[in-house]
Design a protein around this motif. Sequence first.
Motif, PDB file in Angstrom:
ATOM      1  N   LEU A   1     101.242  28.772  18.169  1.00 56.23           N
ATOM      2  CA  LEU A   1     100.676  27.693  17.347  1.00 56.23           C
ATOM      3  C   LEU A   1     100.789  26.338  18.039  1.00 56.23           C
ATOM      4  O   LEU A   1      99.970  25.439  17.814  1.00 56.23           O
ATOM      5  N   PHE A   2     101.810  26.173  18.862  1.00 54.40           N
ATOM      6  CA  PHE A   2     102.087  24.877  19.467  1.00 54.40           C
ATOM      7  C   PHE A   2     101.470  24.705  20.853  1.00 54.40           C
ATOM      8  O   PHE A   2     101.632  23.664  21.473  1.00 54.40           O
ATOM      9  N   HIS A   3     100.770  25.741  21.321  1.00 53.77           N
ATOM     10  CA  HIS A   3     100.049  25.604  22.576  1.00 53.77           C
ATOM     11  C   HIS A   3      98.781  24.792  22.355  1.00 53.77           C
ATOM     12  O   HIS A   3      98.167  24.856  21.281  1.00 53.77           O
TER      13      HIS A   3
ATOM     14  N   SER B   1     109.236  27.910  27.031  1.00 56.52           N
ATOM     15  CA  SER B   1     108.108  27.137  27.562  1.00 56.52           C
ATOM     16  C   SER B   1     107.531  26.219  26.487  1.00 56.52           C
ATOM     17  O   SER B   1     107.241  25.044  26.728  1.00 56.52           O
ATOM     18  N   VAL B   2     107.368  26.777  25.270  1.00 56.87           N
ATOM     19  CA  VAL B   2     106.825  25.966  24.175  1.00 56.87           C
ATOM     20  C   VAL B   2     107.794  24.845  23.808  1.00 56.87           C
ATOM     21  O   VAL B   2     107.400  23.686  23.615  1.00 56.87           O
ATOM     22  N   ALA B   3     109.113  25.175  23.711  1.00 60.52           N
ATOM     23  CA  ALA B   3     110.094  24.153  23.355  1.00 60.52           C
ATOM     24  C   ALA B   3     110.141  23.036  24.388  1.00 60.52           C
ATOM     25  O   ALA B   3     110.239  21.845  24.046  1.00 60.52           O
ATOM     26  N   LEU B   4     110.074  23.406  25.647  1.00 59.34           N
ATOM     27  CA  LEU B   4     110.094  22.393  26.706  1.00 59.34           C
ATOM     28  C   LEU B   4     108.836  21.530  26.664  1.00 59.34           C
ATOM     29  O   LEU B   4     108.884  20.311  26.851  1.00 59.34           O
ATOM     30  N   GLN B   5     107.689  22.191  26.398  1.00 59.38           N
ATOM     31  CA  GLN B   5     106.440  21.426  26.281  1.00 59.38           C
ATOM     32  C   GLN B   5     106.511  20.447  25.110  1.00 59.38           C
ATOM     33  O   GLN B   5     106.079  19.292  25.214  1.00 59.38           O
ATOM     34  N   MET B   6     107.078  20.869  23.980  1.00 57.85           N
ATOM     35  CA  MET B   6     107.231  19.991  22.828  1.00 57.85           C
ATOM     36  C   MET B   6     108.160  18.808  23.154  1.00 57.85           C
ATOM     37  O   MET B   6     107.921  17.676  22.741  1.00 57.85           O
ATOM     38  N   TYR B   7     109.236  19.094  23.888  1.00 59.81           N
ATOM     39  CA  TYR B   7     110.181  18.026  24.252  1.00 59.81           C
ATOM     40  C   TYR B   7     109.520  16.993  25.167  1.00 59.81           C
ATOM     41  O   TYR B   7     109.692  15.783  24.985  1.00 59.81           O
ATOM     42  N   ILE B   8     108.757  17.472  26.138  1.00 62.31           N
ATOM     43  CA  ILE B   8     108.049  16.546  27.039  1.00 62.31           C
ATOM     44  C   ILE B   8     107.068  15.687  26.256  1.00 62.31           C
ATOM     45  O   ILE B   8     106.974  14.464  26.460  1.00 62.31           O
ATOM     46  N   GLN B   9     106.336  16.317  25.333  1.00 62.88           N
ATOM     47  CA  GLN B   9     105.388  15.537  24.531  1.00 62.88           C
ATOM     48  C   GLN B   9     106.108  14.519  23.654  1.00 62.88           C
ATOM     49  O   GLN B   9     105.623  13.403  23.445  1.00 62.88           O
ATOM     50  N   LEU B  10     107.295  14.894  23.143  1.00 58.84           N
ATOM     51  CA  LEU B  10     108.066  13.958  22.332  1.00 58.84           C
ATOM     52  C   LEU B  10     108.499  12.748  23.151  1.00 58.84           C
ATOM     53  O   LEU B  10     108.414  11.597  22.695  1.00 58.84           O
TER      54      LEU B  10
ATOM     55  N   ARG C   1      99.299  15.422  17.948  1.00 57.96           N
ATOM     56  CA  ARG C   1     100.246  14.724  18.813  1.00 57.96           C
ATOM     57  C   ARG C   1     101.656  14.746  18.231  1.00 57.96           C
ATOM     58  O   ARG C   1     102.641  14.686  18.981  1.00 57.96           O
ATOM     59  N   LEU C   2     101.760  14.781  16.911  1.00 55.52           N
ATOM     60  CA  LEU C   2     103.071  14.761  16.267  1.00 55.52           C
ATOM     61  C   LEU C   2     103.628  16.152  15.984  1.00 55.52           C
ATOM     62  O   LEU C   2     104.655  16.277  15.299  1.00 55.52           O
ATOM     63  N   LEU C   3     102.991  17.205  16.508  1.00 55.50           N
ATOM     64  CA  LEU C   3     103.545  18.548  16.329  1.00 55.50           C
ATOM     65  C   LEU C   3     104.974  18.675  16.866  1.00 55.50           C
ATOM     66  O   LEU C   3     105.774  19.435  16.305  1.00 55.50           O
ATOM     67  N   PRO C   4     105.351  17.946  17.947  1.00 55.72           N
ATOM     68  CA  PRO C   4     106.765  18.026  18.371  1.00 55.72           C
ATOM     69  C   PRO C   4     107.735  17.612  17.271  1.00 55.72           C
ATOM     70  O   PRO C   4     108.852  18.132  17.186  1.00 55.72           O
ATOM     71  N   LEU C   5     107.321  16.651  16.423  1.00 55.57           N
ATOM     72  CA  LEU C   5     108.177  16.243  15.308  1.00 55.57           C
ATOM     73  C   LEU C   5     108.429  17.410  14.369  1.00 55.57           C
ATOM     74  O   LEU C   5     109.569  17.663  13.934  1.00 55.57           O
TER      75      LEU C   5
ATOM     76  N   LEU D   1      99.258  30.016   7.392  1.00 55.50           N
ATOM     77  CA  LEU D   1     100.024  29.321   6.359  1.00 55.50           C
ATOM     78  C   LEU D   1     101.110  28.443   6.979  1.00 55.50           C
ATOM     79  O   LEU D   1     101.367  27.317   6.523  1.00 55.50           O
ATOM     80  N   LEU D   2     101.795  28.950   8.041  1.00 57.99           N
ATOM     81  CA  LEU D   2     102.813  28.152   8.717  1.00 57.99           C
ATOM     82  C   LEU D   2     102.207  26.903   9.336  1.00 57.99           C
ATOM     83  O   LEU D   2     102.784  25.804   9.256  1.00 57.99           O
ATOM     84  N   PHE D   3     101.034  27.040   9.908  1.00 62.94           N
ATOM     85  CA  PHE D   3     100.388  25.875  10.542  1.00 62.94           C
ATOM     86  C   PHE D   3     100.065  24.801   9.499  1.00 62.94           C
ATOM     87  O   PHE D   3     100.342  23.615   9.701  1.00 62.94           O
ATOM     88  N   PHE D   4      99.481  25.248   8.362  1.00 62.00           N
ATOM     89  CA  PHE D   4      99.164  24.276   7.314  1.00 62.00           C
ATOM     90  C   PHE D   4     100.425  23.616   6.788  1.00 62.00           C
ATOM     91  O   PHE D   4     100.451  22.404   6.491  1.00 62.00           O
ATOM     92  N   SER D   5     101.491  24.381   6.678  1.00 69.74           N
ATOM     93  CA  SER D   5     102.737  23.835   6.173  1.00 69.74           C
ATOM     94  C   SER D   5     103.337  22.817   7.147  1.00 69.74           C
ATOM     95  O   SER D   5     103.882  21.785   6.737  1.00 69.74           O
ATOM     96  N   LEU D   6     103.236  23.108   8.448  1.00 65.57           N
ATOM     97  CA  LEU D   6     103.730  22.155   9.451  1.00 65.57           C
ATOM     98  C   LEU D   6     102.949  20.837   9.391  1.00 65.57           C
ATOM     99  O   LEU D   6     103.516  19.749   9.521  1.00 65.57           O
ATOM    100  N   LEU D   7     101.644  20.954   9.200  1.00 67.49           N
ATOM    101  CA  LEU D   7     100.844  19.726   9.091  1.00 67.49           C
ATOM    102  C   LEU D   7     101.198  18.955   7.831  1.00 67.49           C
ATOM    103  O   LEU D   7     101.183  17.709   7.820  1.00 67.49           O
ATOM    104  N   ASP D   8     101.493  19.660   6.751  1.00 64.26           N
ATOM    105  CA  ASP D   8     101.952  18.980   5.551  1.00 64.26           C
ATOM    106  C   ASP D   8     103.275  18.265   5.798  1.00 64.26           C
ATOM    107  O   ASP D   8     103.525  17.169   5.271  1.00 64.26           O
ATOM    108  N   LEU D   9     104.133  18.894   6.597  1.00 64.06           N
ATOM    109  CA  LEU D   9     105.407  18.284   6.916  1.00 64.06           C
ATOM    110  C   LEU D   9     105.201  16.958   7.645  1.00 64.06           C
ATOM    111  O   LEU D   9     105.877  15.963   7.382  1.00 64.06           O
ATOM    112  N   ILE D  10     104.225  16.930   8.582  1.00 63.94           N
ATOM    113  CA  ILE D  10     103.898  15.683   9.296  1.00 63.94           C
ATOM    114  C   ILE D  10     103.260  14.670   8.345  1.00 63.94           C
ATOM    115  O   ILE D  10     103.578  13.475   8.359  1.00 63.94           O
ATOM    116  N   SER D  11     102.386  15.160   7.464  1.00 61.73           N
ATOM    117  CA  SER D  11     101.729  14.255   6.512  1.00 61.73           C
ATOM    118  C   SER D  11     102.726  13.589   5.593  1.00 61.73           C
ATOM    119  O   SER D  11     102.551  12.440   5.176  1.00 61.73           O
ATOM    120  N   ALA D  12     103.795  14.330   5.264  1.00 60.87           N
ATOM    121  CA  ALA D  12     104.817  13.751   4.400  1.00 60.87           C
ATOM    122  C   ALA D  12     105.478  12.544   5.051  1.00 60.87           C
ATOM    123  O   ALA D  12     105.988  11.662   4.361  1.00 60.87           O
TER     124      ALA D  12
END
Length: 1428
Positions: free
Chosen positions: A1284-1286, A1334-1343, A1308-1312, A1239-1250
Amino acid sequence: MAGAGGRSWRDLLAGRARKRRSPFGSGAELQGAALRLLDQHQNLADLLLEVGDSAKPGVQDGAEHQGVSPESFLVSVLQEQASKLGVPTATLAAKNAVANVERICQDCASPSGVPLLNSDQRKRLTCLLQTVKGLLANNMFCRSLFCQEMWKMKEPPVLEAVWQLHSSDIVGLAELLERSPAGPAAVEWLCSSLCGLCEQAGDISCGDTELAQRILSDFAIVFLQNGFEQASELGRKVELQKVAYICRAVLQRMLAWVLDAVGKEKQEDVSMVQAVRFWLNVFNVSLYGSVAHPDSLRQFFRHTLTEVLTYNPVLKVSDAIQMQKEWSFTRTSPLLTALYRKLLVAFSVKESICQLQQVLETHEVNWQHVLSCVSTLVVCQAEAEQLFKDLLSHLLLKAFGNYDMENMITAFLIARQAALEGPAVFMPYSEWFKASFGNAGGHHGSSKKSLVFLLEFLSELVPFEAAPYLKVHIMFPPFVAAKHRSLLLDYITLAKTRLADLKVAIEDMGLYEDLSAPEEAVQPEAQALRDVEKALQIFENTRKIPTSVIEASIFRRPYYTSWFLPALLRPRVLPKTPDGRMAFIDSLKRADKIPSNLYSTYLQACHAMKEKVLQDDSTAEPSHSKEPFEQLKAELAELRTLVVDQAQWEEVAAQLAVVSDGLRAVLADSSQEEEAAPFSCPLQVAAPAPGLAPCHPSVVDLLLTSFCQTLLAASSFNPPDRQGPCLSLLVRMMCGHRNLLPALLGRLCQLIHHQGPSLGAAHILGLAAFVIHLNECRALIPGVETDFGASQAVPGKALSVSEYCSSLLVCRTQESFAFCLRFCTAAAAYLMCKFSSCSREDFCALVPPGLIKKLQHLVPRLSLEARGVQCEEAKGALSWSSLSCPSLNYRRASLCLWRQAGFQELLKEKAFQLSFREWLLMELEVCPEQDILSASERQDFHYWAIYQRYLPAPSAAGGCDGDLEKACGVLLNAILDSSHRLDLGGCGQSKTSVSPEILCRLQELVLELRCRPKLLPGCSAAQRHFLLGILQGRLTGRQQGSALGEQLWRQQELLLHRRILVGLPASTLITTCWKGSKAVLDCDSFFCFVNSELKNVSSRGYALSYDITAHFFRGLLSASQDCEDAAEGVNEALAACQTKCPVVLLSAALWWPRLEPVLCSQWKRLFGAPLAEELDRLRGWHSSGTRFLCSGAAFPVSDPPWLSAAFLHGAILQQSPRGQGTEALQRLGTDAEQLLVALLFFSLLDLISARIAPKEGVDFQTSLGWSLQLLQSLEGRGTSWPLLFHSAEGEPGRCRVLRRAASQRHTRLLPLAFFSLTPSFHRELLQQEPTFLSVALQMYIQLLQLFVEGEVLPQSDQDPTEHDPLELISAARQFLLGAIPRCPAQSLGNIQPLLSTCEELDPELGATLLHFSRPAVDVELEEELEFF
């Protein structure tokens, strides 16, 4: 009259007669006395004149009355007088004739030396000649003595008198010269007389002018016949050799007189120029006709040409290098060019160049005359270009073979001279220099000695070189091996020093300077303006700063800052919508290529200019001198008079050179320079609204108008095949002006593409012929880059001029169809008439394929008669003259052309055959609502074209070989390509719309394909899903372009794929195969297409759009009919979905409320049985989710949990507000951790879709709040969620299915999404989740990588400053800097693989990580961790 006493004179005289008595006794005594009186007082010379006069008709005397003729009387007198003097009668007659001639010539009121007689002299001389002819007939006249006596006259005879003797066959000029006692005196007399004749010819009456021309012609023939006798006539007696000497000497002296006048033409008065031009008539080949032996004539002309080329050779080679620019065709004396053109008529072009080569090898030459002869040849003889190229190759070969400087300098001078006449007649000097020395295969590349020879030669030229040639040698240096590089650098240093002496700084050279221009160096200001325009064109095409600009900003800083930037930042009123120039300036500013102070000054100046314009809304237009324009107009009018007169065609080439020079003057007035880009650089044509220089539109219109008028004027006298090469040369001359071509082609676009239907018949005929001649000159026209919002096979690709002109003809509406038919018919008719005498190969090379293909589309479309299998041949060919008739029916005319045997033969050539794909692309351009055909007529035409013309036709003829799959593939690709090519907004169609009629034809073919026999049991291979294969092939076989352009193209392509798939029968998505003895459904092709491509076009991130989802399920139910057990087939397919394509099931979960009634109704309609088990399970999950939210019932978590979560998420989205969802989370059981993660994953994708698709109805704040609630619930349960973000590939686990189902952009926009949640993270999270850092740093690098790669990070439409990318990155960075010191050692140990990347992208953060990850260092933190 009465006398005294009233008596008359008659009476008085009669009385005296009676009174006087005769002293003679008889009549015999009286006759004797009379004879004695005559003998004592007779004048023989006067007698000759009197007898000649009496011999004329109507003149009689007493002798005739008595039966005695004047001739016999004169003979008797001569004989009697001769017997008394004791000399022969013929001698006496000759001497007396000479005396008469001398007296006639002297009795003149005109000054001495006048070459023509007056009327009285001419009359008396005619009488004398008539008498002499009578004496000759009686053998009573001595020619030789007469000639001798003529040279004894005190004054030389008048030239006309000698001509009268010559033309009356009394004494020829050659015979007279043979008896001359002194040859030089005869030469002097003839030359002075001939000069006087030429000078007098312009000031006398018309009749005397004709007489002067006859005199000159007759004497010229004598000079030729005697001065250039054949070898068989040599060795004759000395007297004849004297005649040959005199004739040659006279011609030599007169030629010197001409050449001296040429050298002083500017100082001479008009009369002298006219006199010299009169003498040039001697060199008219037609003058000699059959009276002179051809070899003698060629010998005369060859000798004269040699004398001209070697006359007064006082100029040195160094003078020629410096002055040859002044010796171009238009700057050379018209007298000299006229002489060359007359002389060269006697030889072929090859013979002329061979003669030139021979003179260069054996004589010391006058370089001015030699080089002006080269210019005349290349301008007036089209074949001369290739022959001069051969000559240059020969000269270079000899030069390097013997290390001969003379051949070397000759080659360079000839190459430069020919290049001065423009690319229309000879290749630019820079191109020749590169071709000769720019590669290892050049003559200089064979040895070091050859290289040294070349560089020494170039070095010797340096002191005399003009700047443009030095620039060519510097910018396009000879190819030199690395080990000899120092030799070249020495020369370049020397050349740069010479440029500095000329005050031309190499640093001020433009970025795109034309190094082959013959003119003096362009000023840096003008060059910089041109460089800015070129850089803007490149930027607008690529959206990148041109490499040349970046290099100039680094390596050529003085030019960049002093000239380029001021030219770019010229103040102007800035448009409201940023244009290309503003975008280019902004890109340079962001790249730190524009100093801040300069940029600020620019903005201030623009603002000031805007204020000034507002104050004074009437801006003064620049005034241009009309003198060059008016002169050009007059020269074009003169050209038109020459074209219509076949007798003056030989003057056309020279007049075109004058027109070209005038055109250059007009263009220089408006652009201050020649076109700068190299020939290989494509032309940039702004087709919708050509941005022409202020003076160019009128010039282009003048040229096009002149061409049309000239064509129509010539056609009124002769058909195109008898109009000569004049029009071809005119268009070739235009194409030689490279800086004119963009304006010319842009104007063609305006006329043909935008104004075509409103053009009159004369305009259409003229422009059609002009396009044909443009294609004829295609070698002179570079590729054309344009974007005119119409059909274009490959946007951004450089088109040939033929492709460009064809692309201007777009058939969409009724008016455009009529215009295109008229234009193409006129062009084809002109082509077939104009070049009918060409060989098959040459003719096909001249045919524009696009025009012929347009006709193949238009004629059968508009004429039913043209759709027959074999068209009846036309009874009469379509005449060119009939096309200008106002009452002409163009449908009949085109049909007549279509039926011609020659046109049908042309259609058999592969290059001109209209393929099925090309036909489809043309048909897809049509606007159905504005078509010239009705809907039923269009349908009939489609059926004929597809089923009768192309489906059965062989592939070699553009058909499909009867293969339905091939036809479907061509149709599908054409539909997709057309949607990319066309902008049909004016026809009410969007970019992703598909032509319904053509799509119907595709549907019909696909349905026909499904009717083929099914595979037999035992065949394990599935039927190949060729449609999906075609779609995937288009995506994988595409050439990569810019990242953004490729992304936009791919997105549009996938939307079209989805649109077409939905338009095809649903069952085509599924194939059937045999598994053992059982038929099963095979969805693998569709699943593969969805996973790799189709899911990426979805705006929801984890679900396909409703249309394609419903289409798949409907197709699944329909295809299951082929299975023995339909329910089992559906169950197996949906079960395979869970592992092979989960996004299909996630899509069903999202759209189930709309999907369920459709599927239940179809299942009931097809089978009437209970719903298949897997479908029923889907229905059950949806019901459970709805009950869970509405009634508080328990939610059963089934396997797989992500599918249950998808149905629950879909049910939650339908609840508004989401308060019930919050309460429901608390009621979930302890086994719902995986459900909550999903449910969290679907909600995050909705957040990006918005953010990326706000119109989909998903609200950002709502999604963010729901995500935080889910996150809180997971933390409360102690469930790990950072996995989820790996990446799915790197960390295979329970979240992999979810990551695989998400679109690439959402992933690609999961860091957002991640950093949107960070403000709510608790500090305990750092301790509870070892993988969090590790996940936060990976998200920052991707951003950071997204930002560096130019990814457009989505922002809020309402508030653009909200979640600004830079602010988001800054907040994420601050969060990490605050979190790192609080992380446990285990978390810091997991970041080692990311450390190097982080140090590269963010050195400060990398240093912080490195500092706290050292195990030996104990860090005490005095400040509390701040998360905000």
